[in-house]
Design a protein around this motif. Structure first.
Motif, PDB file in Angstrom:
ATOM      1  N   GLY A   1       0.819  -1.209   0.000  1.00 21.67           N
ATOM      2  CA  GLY A   1       0.000   0.000   0.000  1.00 21.67           C
ATOM      3  C   GLY A   1       0.852   1.259   0.000  1.00 21.67           C
ATOM      4  N   LEU A   2       1.954   1.206   0.725  1.00 18.91           N
ATOM      5  CA  LEU A   2       2.879   2.339   0.757  1.00 18.91           C
ATOM      6  C   LEU A   2       3.474   2.577  -0.631  1.00 18.91           C
ATOM      7  CD1 LEU A   2       4.223   4.365   2.715  1.00 18.91           C
ATOM      8  CD2 LEU A   2       6.011   2.673   3.062  1.00 18.91           C
ATOM      9  N   PHE A   3       3.838   1.503  -1.306  1.00 14.92           N
ATOM     10  CA  PHE A   3       4.365   1.619  -2.666  1.00 14.92           C
ATOM     11  C   PHE A   3       3.287   2.096  -3.646  1.00 14.92           C
ATOM     12  CE2 PHE A   3       7.770  -1.633  -1.504  1.00 14.92           C
ATOM     13  CZ  PHE A   3       8.760  -0.682  -1.444  1.00 14.92           C
ATOM     14  N   PHE A   4       2.036   1.679  -3.432  1.00 13.44           N
ATOM     15  CA  PHE A   4       0.948   2.144  -4.291  1.00 13.44           C
ATOM     16  C   PHE A   4       0.759   3.652  -4.148  1.00 13.44           C
ATOM     17  CE2 PHE A   4      -1.512  -2.149  -4.211  1.00 13.44           C
ATOM     18  CZ  PHE A   4      -0.646  -2.671  -5.146  1.00 13.44           C
ATOM     19  N   GLU A   5       0.894   4.156  -2.935  1.00 14.13           N
ATOM     20  CA  GLU A   5       0.694   5.587  -2.688  1.00 14.13           C
ATOM     21  C   GLU A   5       1.811   6.438  -3.284  1.00 14.13           C
ATOM     22  OE1 GLU A   5       0.107   6.344   1.474  1.00 14.13           O
ATOM     23  OE2 GLU A   5      -1.432   4.790   1.621  1.00 14.13           O
ATOM     24  N   GLU A   6       3.043   5.946  -3.218  1.00 20.59           N
ATOM     25  CA  GLU A   6       4.188   6.708  -3.726  1.00 20.59           C
ATOM     26  C   GLU A   6       5.120   5.796  -4.525  1.00 20.59           C
ATOM     27  OE1 GLU A   6       5.866   9.781  -1.120  1.00 20.59           O
ATOM     28  OE2 GLU A   6       4.617   8.883   0.457  1.00 20.59           O
ATOM     29  N   PRO A   7       4.711   5.403  -5.727  1.00 20.13           N
ATOM     30  CA  PRO A   7       5.494   4.433  -6.493  1.00 20.13           C
ATOM     31  C   PRO A   7       6.872   4.919  -6.950  1.00 20.13           C
ATOM     32  CG  PRO A   7       3.669   5.249  -7.800  1.00 20.13           C
ATOM     33  CD  PRO A   7       3.487   5.786  -6.408  1.00 20.13           C
ATOM     34  N   ALA A   8       7.057   6.214  -7.075  1.00 18.52           N
ATOM     35  CA  ALA A   8       8.341   6.731  -7.562  1.00 18.52           C
ATOM     36  C   ALA A   8       9.348   6.960  -6.440  1.00 18.52           C
ATOM     37  CB  ALA A   8       8.123   8.029  -8.325  1.00 18.52           C
ATOM     38  N   LYS A   9       8.897   6.941  -5.210  1.00 25.00           N
ATOM     39  CA  LYS A   9       9.772   7.222  -4.073  1.00 25.00           C
ATOM     40  C   LYS A   9      10.531   5.978  -3.633  1.00 25.00           C
ATOM     41  CE  LYS A   9       9.906   8.971   0.586  1.00 25.00           C
ATOM     42  NZ  LYS A   9       9.182   9.477   1.738  1.00 25.00           N
ATOM     43  N   ALA A  10      11.809   6.154  -3.325  1.00 22.85           N
ATOM     44  CA  ALA A  10      12.618   5.060  -2.774  1.00 22.85           C
ATOM     45  C   ALA A  10      12.559   5.147  -1.248  1.00 22.85           C
ATOM     46  CB  ALA A  10      14.053   5.166  -3.256  1.00 22.85           C
ATOM     47  N   PHE A  11      12.309   4.014  -0.608  1.00 18.47           N
ATOM     48  CA  PHE A  11      12.187   3.942   0.844  1.00 18.47           C
ATOM     49  C   PHE A  11      13.296   3.086   1.437  1.00 18.47           C
ATOM     50  CE2 PHE A  11       7.826   4.505  -0.661  1.00 18.47           C
ATOM     51  CZ  PHE A  11       7.332   5.468   0.196  1.00 18.47           C
ATOM     52  N   GLN A  12      13.798   3.491   2.582  1.00 22.25           N
ATOM     53  CA  GLN A  12      14.730   2.682   3.351  1.00 22.25           C
ATOM     54  C   GLN A  12      13.916   1.728   4.239  1.00 22.25           C
ATOM     55  OE1 GLN A  12      18.104   2.748   3.165  1.00 22.25           O
ATOM     56  NE2 GLN A  12      17.961   4.286   1.555  1.00 22.25           N
ATOM     57  N   ILE A  13      14.513   0.631   4.649  1.00 18.75           N
ATOM     58  CA  ILE A  13      13.820  -0.357   5.474  1.00 18.75           C
ATOM     59  C   ILE A  13      13.306   0.275   6.763  1.00 18.75           C
ATOM     60  CG2 ILE A  13      14.105  -2.464   6.835  1.00 18.75           C
ATOM     61  CD1 ILE A  13      15.954  -3.497   4.621  1.00 18.75           C
ATOM     62  N   ARG A  14      14.130   1.054   7.424  1.00 14.79           N
ATOM     63  CA  ARG A  14      13.708   1.687   8.683  1.00 14.79           C
ATOM     64  C   ARG A  14      12.523   2.623   8.471  1.00 14.79           C
ATOM     65  NH1 ARG A  14      18.793   3.160  12.519  1.00 14.79           N
ATOM     66  NH2 ARG A  14      19.710   1.096  12.509  1.00 14.79           N
ATOM     67  N   GLU A  15      12.544   3.351   7.382  1.00 13.95           N
ATOM     68  CA  GLU A  15      11.453   4.277   7.084  1.00 13.95           C
ATOM     69  C   GLU A  15      10.144   3.518   6.877  1.00 13.95           C
ATOM     70  OE1 GLU A  15      10.462   7.840   3.878  1.00 13.95           O
ATOM     71  OE2 GLU A  15      12.089   6.436   3.463  1.00 13.95           O
ATOM     72  N   ILE A  16      10.213   2.438   6.117  1.00 13.49           N
ATOM     73  CA  ILE A  16       9.014   1.624   5.884  1.00 13.49           C
ATOM     74  C   ILE A  16       8.500   1.060   7.202  1.00 13.49           C
ATOM     75  CG2 ILE A  16       8.121  -0.475   4.800  1.00 13.49           C
ATOM     76  CD1 ILE A  16      10.128   0.067   2.501  1.00 13.49           C
ATOM     77  N   ALA A  17       9.406   0.524   8.014  1.00 17.23           N
ATOM     78  CA  ALA A  17       9.015  -0.051   9.302  1.00 17.23           C
ATOM     79  C   ALA A  17       8.315   0.986  10.175  1.00 17.23           C
ATOM     80  CB  ALA A  17      10.234  -0.623  10.020  1.00 17.23           C
ATOM     81  N   ARG A  18       8.829   2.195  10.177  1.00 17.88           N
ATOM     82  CA  ARG A  18       8.229   3.262  10.983  1.00 17.88           C
ATOM     83  C   ARG A  18       6.855   3.647  10.434  1.00 17.88           C
ATOM     84  NH1 ARG A  18       8.370   8.383   9.907  1.00 17.88           N
ATOM     85  NH2 ARG A  18      10.165   8.224   8.526  1.00 17.88           N
ATOM     86  N   LEU A  19       6.734   3.772   9.120  1.00 17.79           N
ATOM     87  CA  LEU A  19       5.484   4.214   8.509  1.00 17.79           C
ATOM     88  C   LEU A  19       4.358   3.191   8.637  1.00 17.79           C
ATOM     89  CD1 LEU A  19       6.898   5.903   5.286  1.00 17.79           C
ATOM     90  CD2 LEU A  19       5.828   7.061   7.235  1.00 17.79           C
ATOM     91  N   VAL A  20       4.697   1.920   8.500  1.00 15.28           N
ATOM     92  CA  VAL A  20       3.653   0.884   8.560  1.00 15.28           C
ATOM     93  C   VAL A  20       3.585   0.192   9.925  1.00 15.28           C
ATOM     94  CG1 VAL A  20       3.643   0.492   6.075  1.00 15.28           C
ATOM     95  CG2 VAL A  20       5.092  -0.918   7.528  1.00 15.28           C
ATOM     96  N   ARG A  21       4.492   0.576  10.815  1.00 17.82           N
ATOM     97  CA  ARG A  21       4.517   0.096  12.198  1.00 17.82           C
ATOM     98  C   ARG A  21       4.616  -1.425  12.325  1.00 17.82           C
ATOM     99  NH1 ARG A  21       0.648   4.184  15.533  1.00 17.82           N
ATOM    100  NH2 ARG A  21       1.629   6.063  14.723  1.00 17.82           N
ATOM    101  N   ILE A  22       5.622  -1.959  11.623  1.00 16.24           N
ATOM    102  CA  ILE A  22       5.966  -3.365  11.790  1.00 16.24           C
ATOM    103  C   ILE A  22       7.484  -3.468  11.951  1.00 16.24           C
ATOM    104  CG2 ILE A  22       3.941  -4.342  10.628  1.00 16.24           C
ATOM    105  CD1 ILE A  22       5.487  -4.625   8.113  1.00 16.24           C
ATOM    106  N   PRO A  23       7.984  -4.544  12.550  1.00 19.96           N
ATOM    107  CA  PRO A  23       9.429  -4.666  12.799  1.00 19.96           C
ATOM    108  C   PRO A  23      10.265  -4.651  11.518  1.00 19.96           C
ATOM    109  CG  PRO A  23       8.207  -6.315  14.042  1.00 19.96           C
ATOM    110  CD  PRO A  23       7.229  -5.665  13.120  1.00 19.96           C
ATOM    111  N   LYS A  24      11.492  -4.129  11.655  1.00 22.14           N
ATOM    112  CA  LYS A  24      12.411  -4.036  10.508  1.00 22.14           C
ATOM    113  C   LYS A  24      12.684  -5.406   9.886  1.00 22.14           C
ATOM    114  CE  LYS A  24      15.425  -1.972  12.956  1.00 22.14           C
ATOM    115  NZ  LYS A  24      16.669  -1.451  13.490  1.00 22.14           N
TER     116      LYS A  24
END
Length: 80
Positions: A8-31
């Protein structure tokens, strides 16, 4: 459940590159879980890893585009 949130995060911003920590923080799941999910998405070609930038959606892959459309339709139907 976690994979849907990451996609869902990738669907919202498909052109943006995300770091693992950033994704974990945004979706609130462990790294470690995010890392496992991203590995699976890269194998399915739904995401790509860019050196020094992180992960981003593989929006050129037809399956990604199809799933993004289905997700949008699903949200419209659920909204009533």
């Amino acid at each position: 459940m976690g994979q849907e949130r990451v996609i869902g995060l990738f669907f919202e911003e498909p052109a943006k590159a995300f770091q693992i920590r950033e994704i974990a923080r945004l979706v609130r799941i462990p790294k470690t879980t995010v890392s496992r999910i991203l590995d699976a998405l890269v194998k399915k070609r739904m995401a790509v890893r860019e050196k020094g930038k992180g992960f981003r959606a593989n929006d050129e892959y037809p399956l990604f585009r199809l799933k993004k459309r289905l997700s949008a339709v699903e949200r419209i139907v659920e909204s009533g």
